[in-house]
Scaffold this active site. Structure first.
Site, PDB file in Angstrom:
ATOM      1  CD1 TRP A  90      -2.285  -2.213   1.513  1.00  0.00           C
ATOM      2  CD2 TRP A  90      -3.013  -1.015  -0.242  1.00  0.00           C
ATOM      3  NE1 TRP A  90      -3.302  -2.915   0.905  1.00  0.00           N
ATOM      4  CE2 TRP A  90      -3.766  -2.218  -0.163  1.00  0.00           C
ATOM      5  CE3 TRP A  90      -3.289  -0.127  -1.265  1.00  0.00           C
ATOM      6  CZ2 TRP A  90      -4.777  -2.529  -1.085  1.00  0.00           C
ATOM      7  CZ3 TRP A  90      -4.293  -0.429  -2.176  1.00  0.00           C
ATOM      8  CH2 TRP A  90      -5.029  -1.607  -2.080  1.00  0.00           C
ATOM      9  CG  ASP A 161      -3.424   4.392   3.820  1.00  0.00           C
ATOM     10  OD1 ASP A 161      -4.535   4.255   4.369  1.00  0.00           O
ATOM     11  OD2 ASP A 161      -3.093   3.777   2.784  1.00  0.00           O
ATOM     12  CE  LYS A 185      -9.220  -2.705   3.959  1.00  0.00           C
ATOM     13  NZ  LYS A 185      -9.665  -3.282   2.717  1.00  0.00           N
TER      14      LYS A 185
HETATM   15  N1  PMP Z   1      -4.484   1.763   1.840  1.00  0.00           N
HETATM   16  C1  PMP Z   1      -4.632   0.664   2.582  1.00  0.00           C
HETATM   17  C2  PMP Z   1      -3.766   0.490   3.791  1.00  0.00           C
HETATM   18  C3  PMP Z   1      -5.586  -0.294   2.233  1.00  0.00           C
HETATM   19  O1  PMP Z   1      -5.744  -1.394   2.969  1.00  0.00           O
HETATM   20  C4  PMP Z   1      -6.397  -0.078   1.095  1.00  0.00           C
HETATM   21  C5  PMP Z   1      -7.482  -1.029   0.669  1.00  0.00           C
HETATM   22  N2  PMP Z   1      -7.433  -2.284   1.125  1.00  0.00           N
HETATM   23  C6  PMP Z   1      -6.182   1.073   0.337  1.00  0.00           C
HETATM   24  C7  PMP Z   1      -5.230   1.982   0.739  1.00  0.00           C
HETATM   25  C8  PMP Z   1      -6.997   1.353  -0.904  1.00  0.00           C
HETATM   26  O2  PMP Z   1      -8.279   1.649  -0.507  1.00  0.00           O
HETATM   27  P1  PMP Z   1      -9.471   1.881  -1.524  1.00  0.00           P
HETATM   28  O3  PMP Z   1      -9.850   0.533  -2.054  1.00  0.00           O
HETATM   29  O4  PMP Z   1     -10.523   2.513  -0.665  1.00  0.00           O
HETATM   30  O5  PMP Z   1      -8.977   2.789  -2.590  1.00  0.00           O
END
Ligand code: PMP
Length: 349
Positions: A90, A161, A185
């Site tokens: 991520w 994040d 989440k």
């Molecule tokens: N950052 C993290 C730490 C994530 O776990 C996720 C999604 N699992 C995201 C960003 C991306 O999120 P989104 O699908 O809402 O764009």
């Protein structure tokens, strides 16, 4: 997971929201009824996280991925330097997106070379003093790594994040310049993204963001510059109410420790299951683990599903298994998993 009490309540009022004769999906987001609901959700989030008045709270669309772009577009100029910490998949996605909008993306710490087995050590502020901000991924949802304390950044604004761990740990909000999280989440369903940003950071550089991702414009419009994700926002408010009734963030933090301790003990106590993350970097929220062979993992998943233990596949990019212990996962869910793990090992180990 969403708390079943929340889903049941939503079901009860699905066709008639607060006597309006309409579903919450059918009423206007400009109506007094919806405005009240939206406002309540923000107040609740502010109470739960003790968000000071000089922070704005936004409910945006575009997911956390939208924020990967929104952050550099709102807070940095094209020729600025920005700093990122690379702790896994991520973090890298955030870095790659920032590179599209800012000329100098300085990766100040990375644990990539060791295969992301621990969170990287962030150097002292001197190493990135010229950066407009330092971005880190508080919890790596796929890798199963979590920063136990935020990096020290001195005067450089810290951006986190927290898509997978917001509301699972007590936070000192003034330490952060900006926190963001996709809701899906711990906060609610997919479709709404929470941004908590210190007012003083806004307007430091001219925003280059499209209107719907522009923090100042969205803030001036109460996150309703256009039609917001009305149903996700509504459900998010209900999840926050549920959280409050369960003792709020301190209780969620205690529970997440209790749940993850139980699962890691089961993994470490067996010669059959394995998690290779350094103990001080392990996530309380996402616990990846492996079995001796892929064939056994397949069998584990099938047998577990037959017992109602689902969603245990590792992310498609890494394989293996992963248990996600989000707030709505009860302790009994983890107890059931651990019991099944012992039983499976006895039969196949
Ligand atoms: N950052 C993290 C730490 C994530 O776990 C996720 C999604 N699992 C995201 C960003 C991306 O999120 P989104 O699908 O809402 O764009």
């Amino acid at each position: 997971m969403l708390p079943s009490a929340v889903l049941e309540e939503a079901q009860e009022e699905l066709l008639d929201f607060r006597g309006s004769g309409m579903s919450v999906m059918e009423i206007s987001h400009r109506s007094a009824l919806y405005q009240e609901l939206a406002h309540d959700a923000e107040s609740r989030l502010r109470r739960l996280l003790l968000i000071p008045d000089d922070y704005r709270v936004l409910f945006l669309q575009g997911g956390a991925t939208g924020q990967f772009a929104a952050i550099p577009l709102n807070l940095a100029a094209a020729e600025s330097t920005v700093a990122y910490v690379d702790s896994g998949i991520w973090a890298m996605k955030a870095i790659d997106e920032a590179k599209r909008f800012v000329s100098t993306v300085h990766v100040v710490a990375s644990s990539r070379r060791e295969g992301y087995l621990s969170v990287p050590q962030v150097p002292a502020e001197g190493a990135f003093r010229d950066a407009r901000y330092l971005h880190y991924t508080a919890n790596e949802t796929i890798g199963g790594l979590e920063f136990q304390v935020p990096p020290e950044t001195g005067a450089v604004p810290l951006i986190a994040d927290m898509s997978s761990n917001l509301l699972t740990r007590v936070l000192d909000i003034p330490r952060y310049g900006l926190i963001y999280a996709g809701a899906q989440k711990n906060l609610g369903p997919a479709g709404v993204t929470v941004v908590i940003v210190r007012e003083a950071l806004l307007g430091e550089v001219p925003s280059r963001a499209p209107a719907i991702l522009d923090y100042v414009r969205q803030s001036l419009e109460g996150s309703m510059l256009n039609t917001p994700a009305t149903y996700p926002w509504y459900l998010l408010g209900k999840v926050l109410l549920w959280l409050e009734s369960r003792g709020g963030v301190p209780e969620m933090e205690r529970e997440s420790l209790r749940k993850s301790d139980l699962l890691y003990s089961a993994i470490d106590g067996s010669g059959f299951y394995a998690n290779s993350i350094r103990p001080d970097s392990r996530s309380r929220i996402n616990v990846p683990f492996t079995l001796p062979t892929p064939a056994l993992e397949r069998r584990f998943l099938d047998e577990a599903a037959a017992q109602g233990l689902r969603n245990l596949e590792g992310h498609r990019s890494v394989g293996g298994l992963r248990a996600s212990l989000y707030n709505a996962m009860p302790f009994e869910g983890v107890t059931a998993l651990v019991r099944f793990m012992a039983d499976f090992e006895a039969r196949h180990g």
